[in-house]
Design a protein around this motif. Structure first.
Motif, PDB file in Angstrom:
ATOM      1  N   VAL A 246       0.833  -1.204   0.000  1.00 54.02           N
ATOM      2  CA  VAL A 246       0.000   0.000   0.000  1.00 54.02           C
ATOM      3  C   VAL A 246       0.867   1.253   0.000  1.00 54.02           C
ATOM      4  O   VAL A 246       0.555   2.251  -0.680  1.00 54.02           O
ATOM      5  N   LEU A 247       1.970   1.227   0.745  1.00 57.14           N
ATOM      6  CA  LEU A 247       2.848   2.398   0.801  1.00 57.14           C
ATOM      7  C   LEU A 247       3.450   2.698  -0.565  1.00 57.14           C
ATOM      8  O   LEU A 247       3.533   3.862  -0.976  1.00 57.14           O
ATOM      9  N   VAL A 248       3.876   1.666  -1.280  1.00 54.23           N
ATOM     10  CA  VAL A 248       4.441   1.871  -2.614  1.00 54.23           C
ATOM     11  C   VAL A 248       3.362   2.366  -3.577  1.00 54.23           C
ATOM     12  O   VAL A 248       3.595   3.280  -4.371  1.00 54.23           O
ATOM     13  N   GLN A 249       2.174   1.778  -3.521  1.00 51.95           N
ATOM     14  CA  GLN A 249       1.095   2.185  -4.421  1.00 51.95           C
ATOM     15  C   GLN A 249       0.550   3.557  -4.083  1.00 51.95           C
ATOM     16  O   GLN A 249      -0.066   4.213  -4.912  1.00 51.95           O
ATOM     17  N   THR A 250       0.795   4.023  -2.853  1.00 51.98           N
ATOM     18  CA  THR A 250       0.307   5.340  -2.438  1.00 51.98           C
ATOM     19  C   THR A 250       1.309   6.444  -2.726  1.00 51.98           C
ATOM     20  O   THR A 250       0.978   7.451  -3.373  1.00 51.98           O
ATOM     21  N   ALA A 251       2.529   6.288  -2.224  1.00 49.11           N
ATOM     22  CA  ALA A 251       3.523   7.375  -2.258  1.00 49.11           C
ATOM     23  C   ALA A 251       4.697   7.098  -3.168  1.00 49.11           C
ATOM     24  O   ALA A 251       5.675   7.840  -3.136  1.00 49.11           O
ATOM     25  N   GLY A 252       4.652   6.061  -3.981  1.00 51.89           N
ATOM     26  CA  GLY A 252       5.718   5.822  -4.939  1.00 51.89           C
ATOM     27  C   GLY A 252       6.899   5.074  -4.354  1.00 51.89           C
ATOM     28  O   GLY A 252       6.904   4.679  -3.175  1.00 51.89           O
TER      29      GLY A 252
END
Length: 350
Positions: free
Chosen positions: A257-263
């Motif tokens: 989720v962190l990668v899909q949210t903030a790159g």
């Protein structure tokens, strides 16, 4: 056959077959964990989400209180009084520019070796009188010279960090140089050498981001913990969160989720495998038929740290439009009251 061999065979015959191993490899399986069903991504009435409490830890120590300032100042003067007298000839050769430089500075601080304690008598009949008095609240220029209030040393006078920094910077300037005949010559204020010897000032606790109130930069509020807050499609603010996919656990879901949210332009670390808080939105049912109209959500927040990089919402998969790095008090002003009641205890007061 030895007694130990017979004992081993007897123990092996008694042990159940489930505990016997075929070779010398230890049995590292955990049956109680293996039998536990994985966390499902959804239930009939709720969906399970993994949330991220991404933090930037404090980079500076907190500002000292008045008591701490007075305490550390007193300890410095106490140490100065109990220490042996400073023998300058061990460090400076007599009548050299370095020796003259030290004499000039020591004369201005009344012979005290420490550079930020002010002029007082560390030895003699008045050595006991080293407390921080109200009269030490020195103002720049003194009274009646039109100096604006607040330009002096501050509430605690000589114990203020401003006075300590100014004293150390002043001591770093060269006060004596070698003259033409080899003798030491005192440098007067305004001389070319005096101007060239100006030292760099220490960095302030407040950065350019603090002055501009830029809440999207990480170099702000250096003495506080910052938290990543994102703006959702509906316009509300909250921490990044997304539904679990397949058989992934909360730790794996939080990373995704962190990668899909903030790159991917951030060096982050998800701390531990246990959530630090949760947020529940109850499902909505039809008042008459009792049919499910809207599925509820259960969001479990995992704690994370950012070491480098910056958030980038471009092309995110959750329709997020903005982000901010905020302190705990600033987060409270952006989120709903009910949401705040769930997440407030997982954030640090500092």
């Amino acid at each position: 056959m030895t007694a130990s061999s017979r004992g081993s065979r007897a123990a092996a015959s008694v042990l159940p077959a489930s505990l016997k191993t075929l070779d010398n490899t230890p049995n590292s399986e955990l049956p109680h964990v293996k039998a536990t069903p994985p966390v499902t991504a959804s239930t009939p009435h709720h969906t399970t989400k993994a949330g991220i409490l991404l933090t930037r830890p404090p980079l500076l120590t907190p500002p000292l209180t008045s008591f701490e300032k007075a305490y550390f100042f007193y300890q410095k003067r106490l140490n100065e009084r109990l220490a042996l007298p400073f023998t300058r000839y061990f460090y400076f050769k007599k009548d050299t520019p370095a020796d003259t430089d030290w004499k000039i500075k020591a004369r201005e601080r009344n012979g005290v070796a420490a550079r930020e304690l002010g002029g007082y008598r560390a030895y003699g009949e008045e050595a006991w009188n080293d407390e921080l008095l109200v009269t030490d609240l020195e103002q720049e220029g003194g009274e009646g010279e039109g100096k604006s209030k607040g330009k002096g040393l501050g509430k605690m006078g000589l114990a203020e960090p401003k006075h300590v920094v100014d004293s150390l910077v002043k001591e770093a300037r060269v006060r004596a140089i070698e003259g033409k005949d080899g003798a030491a010559v005192e440098v007067q204020e305004g001389d070319a050498v005096h101007v060239e010897s100006n030292v760099d000032q220490p960095l302030k606790r407040w950065t350019d981001a603090d002055r501009k109130r830029d809440v999207r930069r990480l170099d702000r509020q250096l003495a506080r913990t910052l938290y990543l807050l994102v703006k959702r499609e509906g316009g509300g603010w909250g921490f990044p969160a997304g539904e679990l996919v397949g058989r992934e656990n909360l730790h794996q879901g939080a990373e995704r989720v962190l990668v899909q949210t903030a790159g991917v332009n951030m060096n982050t670390w998800i701390v531990g495998h246990v959530p630090v808080a949760h947020h529940i939105i109850n499902p909505r049912f039809h008042p008459e038929s009792g049919d499910l109209e809207k599925q509820g959500t259960r969001t479990f927040f995992m704690k994370g740290r950012i070491m480098a990089g910056q958030a980038n919402l471009e092309g995110n998969m959750f329709g997020l439009s903005d982000f901010k790095w905020l302190t705990k008090q600033e987060v409270q002003k952006h989120v709903a009251d009910k949401y705040w009641s769930y997440v407030k205890n997982m954030m640090s007061d500092r």
